[in-house]
Design a protein around this motif. Structure first.
Motif, PDB file in Angstrom:
ATOM      1  N   LEU A   1       4.833  15.115  -0.945  1.00 13.42           N
ATOM      2  CA  LEU A   1       4.617  16.178  -1.921  1.00 13.42           C
ATOM      3  C   LEU A   1       4.000  15.650  -3.211  1.00 13.42           C
ATOM      4  O   LEU A   1       3.618  16.440  -4.077  1.00 13.42           O
ATOM      5  N   ARG A   2       3.931  14.318  -3.366  1.00 13.37           N
ATOM      6  CA  ARG A   2       3.380  13.739  -4.609  1.00 13.37           C
ATOM      7  C   ARG A   2       2.289  12.725  -4.277  1.00 13.37           C
ATOM      8  O   ARG A   2       2.117  11.734  -4.976  1.00 13.37           O
ATOM      9  N   SER A   3       1.582  12.963  -3.209  1.00 13.01           N
ATOM     10  CA  SER A   3       0.583  11.997  -2.741  1.00 13.01           C
ATOM     11  C   SER A   3      -0.659  11.949  -3.620  1.00 13.01           C
ATOM     12  O   SER A   3      -1.497  11.069  -3.456  1.00 13.01           O
ATOM     13  N   SER A   4      -0.811  12.890  -4.565  1.00  9.74           N
ATOM     14  CA  SER A   4      -1.993  12.908  -5.422  1.00  9.74           C
ATOM     15  C   SER A   4      -1.752  12.236  -6.768  1.00  9.74           C
ATOM     16  O   SER A   4      -2.583  12.335  -7.667  1.00  9.74           O
ATOM     17  N   LEU A   5      -0.614  11.578  -6.921  1.00 14.20           N
ATOM     18  CA  LEU A   5      -0.333  10.901  -8.187  1.00 14.20           C
ATOM     19  C   LEU A   5      -1.384   9.839  -8.477  1.00 14.20           C
ATOM     20  O   LEU A   5      -1.779   9.079  -7.591  1.00 14.20           O
ATOM     21  N   LYS A   6      -1.828   9.769  -9.715  1.00 15.03           N
ATOM     22  CA  LYS A   6      -2.801   8.761 -10.103  1.00 15.03           C
ATOM     23  C   LYS A   6      -2.121   7.398 -10.222  1.00 15.03           C
ATOM     24  O   LYS A   6      -0.930   7.321 -10.529  1.00 15.03           O
ATOM     25  N   PRO A   7      -2.861   6.308  -9.999  1.00 15.90           N
ATOM     26  CA  PRO A   7      -2.253   4.970 -10.058  1.00 15.90           C
ATOM     27  C   PRO A   7      -1.530   4.665 -11.357  1.00 15.90           C
ATOM     28  O   PRO A   7      -0.456   4.053 -11.345  1.00 15.90           O
ATOM     29  N   GLU A   8      -2.090   5.119 -12.497  1.00 16.96           N
ATOM     30  CA  GLU A   8      -1.412   4.834 -13.764  1.00 16.96           C
ATOM     31  C   GLU A   8      -0.088   5.588 -13.865  1.00 16.96           C
ATOM     32  O   GLU A   8       0.885   5.084 -14.457  1.00 16.96           O
ATOM     33  N   SER A   9      -0.024   6.766 -13.248  1.00  9.55           N
ATOM     34  CA  SER A   9       1.240   7.515 -13.219  1.00  9.55           C
ATOM     35  C   SER A   9       2.253   6.826 -12.314  1.00  9.55           C
ATOM     36  O   SER A   9       3.448   6.771 -12.626  1.00  9.55           O
ATOM     37  N   VAL A  10       1.784   6.281 -11.184  1.00  3.26           N
ATOM     38  CA  VAL A  10       2.671   5.547 -10.277  1.00  3.26           C
ATOM     39  C   VAL A  10       3.254   4.333 -10.991  1.00  3.26           C
ATOM     40  O   VAL A  10       4.470   4.082 -10.935  1.00  3.26           O
ATOM     41  N   ASP A  11       2.411   3.596 -11.690  1.00  2.25           N
ATOM     42  CA  ASP A  11       2.877   2.421 -12.434  1.00  2.25           C
ATOM     43  C   ASP A  11       3.932   2.813 -13.456  1.00  2.25           C
ATOM     44  O   ASP A  11       4.994   2.178 -13.562  1.00  2.25           O
ATOM     45  N   ARG A  12       3.676   3.871 -14.184  1.00  2.16           N
ATOM     46  CA  ARG A  12       4.605   4.312 -15.232  1.00  2.16           C
ATOM     47  C   ARG A  12       5.930   4.773 -14.643  1.00  2.16           C
ATOM     48  O   ARG A  12       7.012   4.406 -15.140  1.00  2.16           O
ATOM     49  N   LEU A  13       5.878   5.559 -13.574  1.00  2.00           N
ATOM     50  CA  LEU A  13       7.101   6.103 -12.986  1.00  2.00           C
ATOM     51  C   LEU A  13       7.937   5.020 -12.304  1.00  2.00           C
ATOM     52  O   LEU A  13       9.175   5.037 -12.384  1.00  2.00           O
TER      53      LEU A  13
ATOM     54  N   SER B   1       0.850  -1.194   0.000  1.00  2.00           N
ATOM     55  CA  SER B   1       0.000   0.000   0.000  1.00  2.00           C
ATOM     56  C   SER B   1       0.880   1.236   0.000  1.00  2.00           C
ATOM     57  O   SER B   1       1.888   1.299   0.707  1.00  2.00           O
ATOM     58  N   SER B   2       0.498   2.219  -0.797  1.00  2.00           N
ATOM     59  CA  SER B   2       1.261   3.459  -0.881  1.00  2.00           C
ATOM     60  C   SER B   2       1.008   4.317   0.356  1.00  2.00           C
ATOM     61  O   SER B   2       0.227   3.958   1.241  1.00  2.00           O
ATOM     62  N   ARG B   3       1.638   5.483   0.371  1.00  2.00           N
ATOM     63  CA  ARG B   3       1.459   6.421   1.481  1.00  2.00           C
ATOM     64  C   ARG B   3      -0.003   6.849   1.624  1.00  2.00           C
ATOM     65  O   ARG B   3      -0.462   7.149   2.727  1.00  2.00           O
ATOM     66  N   THR B   4      -0.712   6.838   0.500  1.00  2.00           N
ATOM     67  CA  THR B   4      -2.126   7.226   0.516  1.00  2.00           C
ATOM     68  C   THR B   4      -3.040   6.015   0.697  1.00  2.00           C
ATOM     69  O   THR B   4      -4.248   6.110   0.452  1.00  2.00           O
ATOM     70  N   MET B   5      -2.449   4.866   1.075  1.00  2.00           N
ATOM     71  CA  MET B   5      -3.178   3.620   1.346  1.00  2.00           C
ATOM     72  C   MET B   5      -3.878   3.073   0.111  1.00  2.00           C
ATOM     73  O   MET B   5      -4.922   2.435   0.211  1.00  2.00           O
ATOM     74  N   GLU B   6      -3.314   3.314  -1.058  1.00  2.00           N
ATOM     75  CA  GLU B   6      -3.819   2.705  -2.282  1.00  2.00           C
ATOM     76  C   GLU B   6      -3.079   1.391  -2.509  1.00  2.00           C
ATOM     77  O   GLU B   6      -1.843   1.368  -2.481  1.00  2.00           O
ATOM     78  N   PRO B   7      -3.786   0.287  -2.731  1.00  2.00           N
ATOM     79  CA  PRO B   7      -3.129  -1.018  -2.858  1.00  2.00           C
ATOM     80  C   PRO B   7      -2.572  -1.252  -4.271  1.00  2.00           C
ATOM     81  O   PRO B   7      -3.192  -0.872  -5.266  1.00  2.00           O
ATOM     82  N   TYR B   8      -1.393  -1.879  -4.340  1.00  2.00           N
ATOM     83  CA  TYR B   8      -0.747  -2.177  -5.614  1.00  2.00           C
ATOM     84  C   TYR B   8      -0.257  -3.624  -5.615  1.00  2.00           C
ATOM     85  O   TYR B   8       0.084  -4.177  -4.565  1.00  2.00           O
ATOM     86  N   LEU B   9      -0.229  -4.204  -6.804  1.00  2.00           N
ATOM     87  CA  LEU B   9       0.301  -5.556  -7.001  1.00  2.00           C
ATOM     88  C   LEU B   9       1.508  -5.440  -7.926  1.00  2.00           C
ATOM     89  O   LEU B   9       1.395  -4.963  -9.061  1.00  2.00           O
ATOM     90  N   SER B  10       2.671  -5.856  -7.440  1.00  2.00           N
ATOM     91  CA  SER B  10       3.891  -5.764  -8.247  1.00  2.00           C
ATOM     92  C   SER B  10       4.226  -7.125  -8.842  1.00  2.00           C
ATOM     93  O   SER B  10       3.890  -8.175  -8.276  1.00  2.00           O
ATOM     94  N   LEU B  11       4.914  -7.096  -9.974  1.00  2.00           N
ATOM     95  CA  LEU B  11       5.355  -8.330 -10.637  1.00  2.00           C
ATOM     96  C   LEU B  11       6.705  -8.065 -11.286  1.00  2.00           C
ATOM     97  O   LEU B  11       6.866  -7.113 -12.054  1.00  2.00           O
ATOM     98  N   THR B  12       7.691  -8.891 -10.964  1.00  2.00           N
ATOM     99  CA  THR B  12       9.012  -8.790 -11.586  1.00  2.00           C
ATOM    100  C   THR B  12       9.317 -10.091 -12.310  1.00  2.00           C
ATOM    101  O   THR B  12       8.844 -11.160 -11.913  1.00  2.00           O
ATOM    102  N   ILE B  13      10.106 -10.001 -13.371  1.00  2.00           N
ATOM    103  CA  ILE B  13      10.475 -11.174 -14.159  1.00  2.00           C
ATOM    104  C   ILE B  13      11.990 -11.324 -14.139  1.00  2.00           C
ATOM    105  O   ILE B  13      12.728 -10.325 -14.124  1.00  2.00           O
ATOM    106  N   HIS B  14      12.451 -12.580 -14.122  1.00  2.00           N
ATOM    107  CA  HIS B  14      13.875 -12.877 -14.047  1.00  2.00           C
ATOM    108  C   HIS B  14      14.190 -13.988 -15.045  1.00  2.00           C
ATOM    109  O   HIS B  14      13.477 -14.989 -15.110  1.00  2.00           O
TER     110      HIS B  14
END
Length: 613
Positions: free
Chosen positions: A594-606, A186-199
């Motif tokens: 200072l960037r707590s209003s970032l949209k989820p799609e922006s978080v994913d991209r960044l 969960s981010s600072r704004t308590m928005e849940p995310y699912l991460s996936l890495t490949i190796h």
């Protein structure tokens, strides 16, 4: 036509003649000097002004007279030096250089560099509006104008994301086998995310790791929802599930269930499992009391500048290392070990500071507490380096799990009479817990296969009753890879080729007779060739434990072509889910206060750009 004015006399000052000449806006390199009156190109090598004066004299006599009059009125003692007012005017004109067109190559290069800087270093996009940043860019290149913040957020960064995503898609399309890690956060704004890495291991036997996504996951975190989310993530990258060798996760029941529902091979995170083993071993009232005092002691120094100053003075008097005290992070056992180690190191300085304060004397650890802290330190200190080594993304780690567990039982966590009874108890609890959790047959088989394909270990750490099954599975998978390579029978192709008329008939060489002979001779049965390759590998000398097994496979892949493919398959598996947890850290550095209003799609991209650039 307006142009950027430049030119220097031999003495280093600017000639007044340059007022009548300039450069085209598209001429970023300022190579072609243009007359402002007739737009002709005038040669001025290395800023020489002779041709410029001659051009004015021949084609624009009034302008030439005006220029010479200005020179005469200025009356410089050096005839080639302009007057101070003329110099100031021309210098000011120079500083008003024509900006690069937005379509020019130079403008695009600088903009791309700024975009890369914002993405890679996780800087707020608003950085481009900061006065200090704009001043720095202006100093580096006065002709460059920074695009707006909206341009970077809506055009430049999305374009860089699409470009990098396309590159990674092409890169992983050809991958035959891959492993993954995943986790939820969960981010600072308590928005849940699912991460996936490949190796995976590429054709050059280099370990590669990519962060595929940090997707917004607002659904309930049930095993079914996570299983569906992971399948969709692989599908979005066109990655077939059958190519996935294994997924490494923590021991959350929902994630474990998700892997089970998808029928994916799952490896438990070694770091998380070790943390739980240590937490289980720490369940002792004596340890709770000693660690509790240790925490209070550290807090008393953390919130008092006066005590910190007195501690530094005591360290100098007692000639102790000038180190600060460390606090514990509840989710990482290594931080507790680091806190205890630092308290034991600074024990004399701490006692000296607290003994002079009546209100804080009770925080000084008693000799019983000190003995318990030393017992904890002796038990945990040898384990710290293993967690760091097994969390690497750049080196092979899964083949180390079996040898590390053997090392724990044979020496590091072995019970002996040279240490206290509490130390032996802690060691025994940790070892028993790990052995219990890693006795699962599927996990054992996976770890045995990985170790067998590591030329440093091979079958050294496999139990005797497991040697034959491991060899049988290796032979089976090698034979299967041979069958896949051969594909459908192509018999009759040569006959059809002979019936086809050839436009040019080549003369037979002596070597062609040997090719026919080889084709006609019976080949070795595939099973026999596979078994021979495996035995040759097992009988060759073991690689030194400090060497990189991927370097060895790169050099020997032609000698062991079938085994080298299996090495790519199994050695790509991460021993821990640390790659996904590192994604959390990157996300935390992006979604700041200072960037707590970032949209989820922006978080994913960044996050994607920060991890993959």
């Amino acid at each position: 036509m307006s142009g950027a004015l430049s030119g220097a006399c031999a003495s280093g000052s600017t000639s007044i003649v340059w007022v009548f000449f300039g450069f085209a806006e598209s001429d970023a390199d300022q190579k072609a000097v243009l007359c402002k009156e007739c737009r002709r190109v005038v040669s001025a090598p290395q800023g020489n002004t002779t041709n410029l004066f001659n051009h004015l004299k021949k084609h624009h006599k009034p302008k030439y007279d005006e220029c010479m009059k200005a020179k005469a009125n200025a009356g410089p003692q050096n005839p080639r030096q302009c007057s101070a007012p003329a110099q100031a005017t021309i210098t000011a004109t120079l500083h008003r250089a024509t900006p690069y067109p937005s379509t020019s190559q130079r403008h695009a290069e600088i903009t791309d560099a700024i975009t890369f800087y914002l993405a890679k270093d996780m800087c707020p996009i608003n950085t481009v509006n900061n006065e200090g940043f704009k001043s720095m860019v202006k100093t580096l290149d006065k002709k460059y104008v920074i695009p707006s913040r909206n341009y970077f957020s809506k055009v430049a960064l999305p374009a860089l994301y699409e470009k990098r995503r396309g590159e990674i898609e092409r890169e992983i399309t050809a991958v035959e086998y891959f492993a993954t890690t995943t986790d939820l956060w969960s981010s600072r704004t308590m928005e849940p995310y699912l991460s996936l890495t490949i190796h995976y291991i590429d054709d050059d036997f280099t370990m590669k790791s990519r962060c595929l996504q940090t997707s917004f996951f607002p659904q309930d975190h049930t095993g079914e929802a996570i299983a569906q989310g992971l399948r969709e993530a692989l599908a979005s990258w066109s990655l077939p599930e059958e190519r996935q060798v294994c997924i490494t996760t923590d021991n959350g029941s929902n994630v474990v269930k998700a892997a089970s529902l998808n029928k994916w091979m799952r490896l438990q995170c070694f770091g998380h499992r070790l943390h739980l083993a240590i937490e289980n071993a720490m369940k002792d009232p004596r340890i709770d009391r000693a660690v509790g005092i240790c925490k209070k002691l550290v807090s008393s120094f953390s919130y008092s500048w006066r005590r910190k100053k007195e501690l530094a003075r005591a360290q100098k008097e007692l000639k102790l290392p000038e180190h600060g005290l460390k606090t514990e992070c509840p989710t990482w056992w290594g931080s507790r070990q680091a806190m205890i180690e630092r308290v034991l190191e600074q024990q004399r300085a701490i006692s000296q500071v607290l003994s002079s304060d009546r209100k804080a004397r009770h925080l000084i650890p008693s000799w019983q507490d000190t003995e318990i802290l030393e017992a904890i330190h002796k038990s945990l200190h040898p384990l710290t380096e293993f967690t760091d080594a097994l969390s690497s993304e750049k080196y092979v780690s899964v083949s180390f799990v079996k040898p590390v567990l053997h090392l724990f039982s044979s020496s590091i966590l072995k019970v002996n009479d040279d240490v206290s009874e509490l130390t032996n108890t802690i060691r025994k609890k940790i070892l028993t817990y790990l052995e219990e959790k890693y006795k699962d047959p599927e996990t054992q088989e996976l770890l045995d296969m990985a170790s067998a394909l590591d030329p440093r270990f091979k079958l050294r750490y496999a139990s005797e009753d497991r040697v034959e099954p491991i060899q049988a599975r290796l032979v089976s998978e090698m034979a299967a890879s041979v069958s896949m390579e051969q594909g459908p029978s192509d018999g009759g192709t040569a006959d059809r080729a002979e019936d086809t008329p050839s436009t040019s008939k080549k003369k037979k060489t002596l070597g062609s007779f040997f090719k026919v002979t080889e084709r006609a001779s019976p080949a070795h049965p595939p099973h026999q060739a596979v078994a021979s390759e495996l035995q040759s590998y097992l009988q060759c000398a073991d690689l030194d434990s400090e060497e990189n097994p991927l370097d060895w496979w790169r050099e020997h892949q032609r000698v062991y072509p079938r085994l080298s493919k299996l090495a790519k398959k199994y050695l790509s598996i991460p021993a821990t889910s640390a790659p996904s947890e590192r994604v959390f850290s990157t996300g935390g550095n992006i979604v700041t206060c200072l960037r707590s209003s970032l949209k989820p799609e922006s978080v994913d991209r960044l996050v994607f750009l920060a991890k993959n650039l």
